[in-house]
Design a protein around this motif. Structure first.
Motif, PDB file in Angstrom:
ATOM      1  N   ASP A   1       0.872  -1.170   0.000  1.00 37.96           N
ATOM      2  CA  ASP A   1       0.000   0.000   0.000  1.00 37.96           C
ATOM      3  C   ASP A   1       0.913   1.226   0.000  1.00 37.96           C
ATOM      4  OD1 ASP A   1      -1.755   2.075   0.457  1.00 37.96           O
ATOM      5  OD2 ASP A   1      -2.474   1.315   2.383  1.00 37.96           O
ATOM      6  N   MET A   2       0.973   1.909  -1.109  1.00 39.87           N
ATOM      7  CA  MET A   2       1.889   3.045  -1.238  1.00 39.87           C
ATOM      8  C   MET A   2       1.444   4.241  -0.390  1.00 39.87           C
ATOM      9  SD  MET A   2       4.181   1.731  -3.052  1.00 39.87           S
ATOM     10  CE  MET A   2       5.213   3.120  -3.435  1.00 39.87           C
ATOM     11  N   LYS A   3       0.222   4.190   0.141  1.00 43.26           N
ATOM     12  CA  LYS A   3      -0.278   5.288   0.975  1.00 43.26           C
ATOM     13  C   LYS A   3      -0.315   4.897   2.453  1.00 43.26           C
ATOM     14  CE  LYS A   3      -2.984   7.173  -2.777  1.00 43.26           C
ATOM     15  NZ  LYS A   3      -4.294   7.524  -3.284  1.00 43.26           N
ATOM     16  N   ALA A   4       0.345   3.800   2.816  1.00 45.31           N
ATOM     17  CA  ALA A   4       0.347   3.337   4.206  1.00 45.31           C
ATOM     18  C   ALA A   4       0.976   4.397   5.112  1.00 45.31           C
ATOM     19  CB  ALA A   4       1.117   2.033   4.327  1.00 45.31           C
ATOM     20  N   ALA A   5       0.425   4.512   6.306  1.00 35.90           N
ATOM     21  CA  ALA A   5       0.960   5.489   7.270  1.00 35.90           C
ATOM     22  C   ALA A   5       2.389   5.145   7.670  1.00 35.90           C
ATOM     23  CB  ALA A   5       0.066   5.535   8.505  1.00 35.90           C
ATOM     24  N   GLN A   6       2.712   3.851   7.775  1.00 36.22           N
ATOM     25  CA  GLN A   6       4.054   3.397   8.160  1.00 36.22           C
ATOM     26  C   GLN A   6       4.497   2.310   7.181  1.00 36.22           C
ATOM     27  OE1 GLN A   6       6.338   4.143  11.130  1.00 36.22           O
ATOM     28  NE2 GLN A   6       7.431   3.345   9.400  1.00 36.22           N
ATOM     29  N   PRO A   7       5.071   2.707   6.026  1.00 35.69           N
ATOM     30  CA  PRO A   7       5.528   1.697   5.077  1.00 35.69           C
ATOM     31  C   PRO A   7       6.687   0.879   5.656  1.00 35.69           C
ATOM     32  CG  PRO A   7       5.937   3.932   4.244  1.00 35.69           C
ATOM     33  CD  PRO A   7       5.307   4.061   5.578  1.00 35.69           C
ATOM     34  N   LEU A   8       6.771  -0.372   5.265  1.00 37.98           N
ATOM     35  CA  LEU A   8       7.811  -1.259   5.797  1.00 37.98           C
ATOM     36  C   LEU A   8       9.223  -0.767   5.500  1.00 37.98           C
ATOM     37  CD1 LEU A   8       6.131  -4.653   5.046  1.00 37.98           C
ATOM     38  CD2 LEU A   8       6.758  -3.797   7.290  1.00 37.98           C
ATOM     39  N   TRP A   9       9.408  -0.111   4.379  1.00 38.04           N
ATOM     40  CA  TRP A   9      10.762   0.337   4.031  1.00 38.04           C
ATOM     41  C   TRP A   9      11.238   1.476   4.925  1.00 38.04           C
ATOM     42  CZ3 TRP A   9       6.706   0.477   0.511  1.00 38.04           C
ATOM     43  CH2 TRP A   9       6.140   1.720   0.276  1.00 38.04           C
ATOM     44  N   GLN A  10      10.381   1.989   5.797  1.00 39.69           N
ATOM     45  CA  GLN A  10      10.808   3.014   6.749  1.00 39.69           C
ATOM     46  C   GLN A  10      11.117   2.437   8.126  1.00 39.69           C
ATOM     47  OE1 GLN A  10       7.917   6.159   6.801  1.00 39.69           O
ATOM     48  NE2 GLN A  10       8.585   6.968   4.840  1.00 39.69           N
ATOM     49  N   ILE A  11      10.945   1.127   8.293  1.00 38.44           N
ATOM     50  CA  ILE A  11      11.277   0.486   9.558  1.00 38.44           C
ATOM     51  C   ILE A  11      12.759   0.114   9.512  1.00 38.44           C
ATOM     52  CG2 ILE A  11      10.867  -1.504  11.058  1.00 38.44           C
ATOM     53  CD1 ILE A  11       7.980  -1.533  10.007  1.00 38.44           C
ATOM     54  N   PRO A  12      13.556   0.595  10.458  1.00 39.54           N
ATOM     55  CA  PRO A  12      14.981   0.271  10.440  1.00 39.54           C
ATOM     56  C   PRO A  12      15.218  -1.219  10.696  1.00 39.54           C
ATOM     57  CG  PRO A  12      14.445   1.721  12.295  1.00 39.54           C
ATOM     58  CD  PRO A  12      13.184   1.461  11.560  1.00 39.54           C
ATOM     59  N   PHE A  13      16.253  -1.756  10.064  1.00 38.77           N
ATOM     60  CA  PHE A  13      16.644  -3.148  10.296  1.00 38.77           C
ATOM     61  C   PHE A  13      18.157  -3.246  10.258  1.00 38.77           C
ATOM     62  CE2 PHE A  13      15.986  -2.667   5.752  1.00 38.77           C
ATOM     63  CZ  PHE A  13      17.077  -3.300   5.195  1.00 38.77           C
ATOM     64  N   ARG A  14      18.689  -4.374  10.734  1.00 38.42           N
ATOM     65  CA  ARG A  14      20.145  -4.581  10.787  1.00 38.42           C
ATOM     66  C   ARG A  14      20.448  -6.045  10.507  1.00 38.42           C
ATOM     67  NH1 ARG A  14      18.819  -3.222  16.388  1.00 38.42           N
ATOM     68  NH2 ARG A  14      18.204  -5.152  17.366  1.00 38.42           N
ATOM     69  N   LEU A  15      21.715  -6.325  10.235  1.00 40.27           N
ATOM     70  CA  LEU A  15      22.154  -7.706  10.079  1.00 40.27           C
ATOM     71  C   LEU A  15      22.060  -8.412  11.421  1.00 40.27           C
ATOM     72  CD1 LEU A  15      25.363  -7.279   7.898  1.00 40.27           C
ATOM     73  CD2 LEU A  15      23.130  -8.100   7.152  1.00 40.27           C
TER      74      LEU A  15
END
Length: 81
Positions: free
Chosen positions: A46-60
């Motif tokens: 959903d390109m209009k999502a309030a919190q898109p997954l690509w904005q959630i930080p992640f790490r190895l």
């Protein structure tokens, strides 16, 4: 299309144990957990999502050791032989 490809890659690597969430909020952690609980690869996002997954930080994860990786060129990482 690129957002969808990113989410599928993110889902695959997270489920394989290569990356983990570095969530900054409880909302992000909930979204990450729900995302990983999916049995099938993600549908287009959903390109209009309030919190898109690509904005959630992640790490190895600790399972991925930096000594076993080498930078080939910017944007590409390979396992050392």
């Amino acid at each position: 299309m690129f957002a969808w490809a990113f989410e599928v890659s993110l889902w695959h690597h997270a489920r394989a144990g290569h990356i983990e969430s570095a969530s900054e909020t409880a909302e992000q952690e909930t979204l990450w957990s729900e995302f990983l609980a999916r049995r099938e690869a993600p549908s287009p996002p959903d390109m209009k999502a309030a919190q898109p997954l690509w904005q959630i930080p992640f790490r190895l994860t600790d399972a991925v050791h930096g000594s076993q990786l080498r930078i080939v060129h910017i944007g590409k990482v390979e396992a050392r032989n």
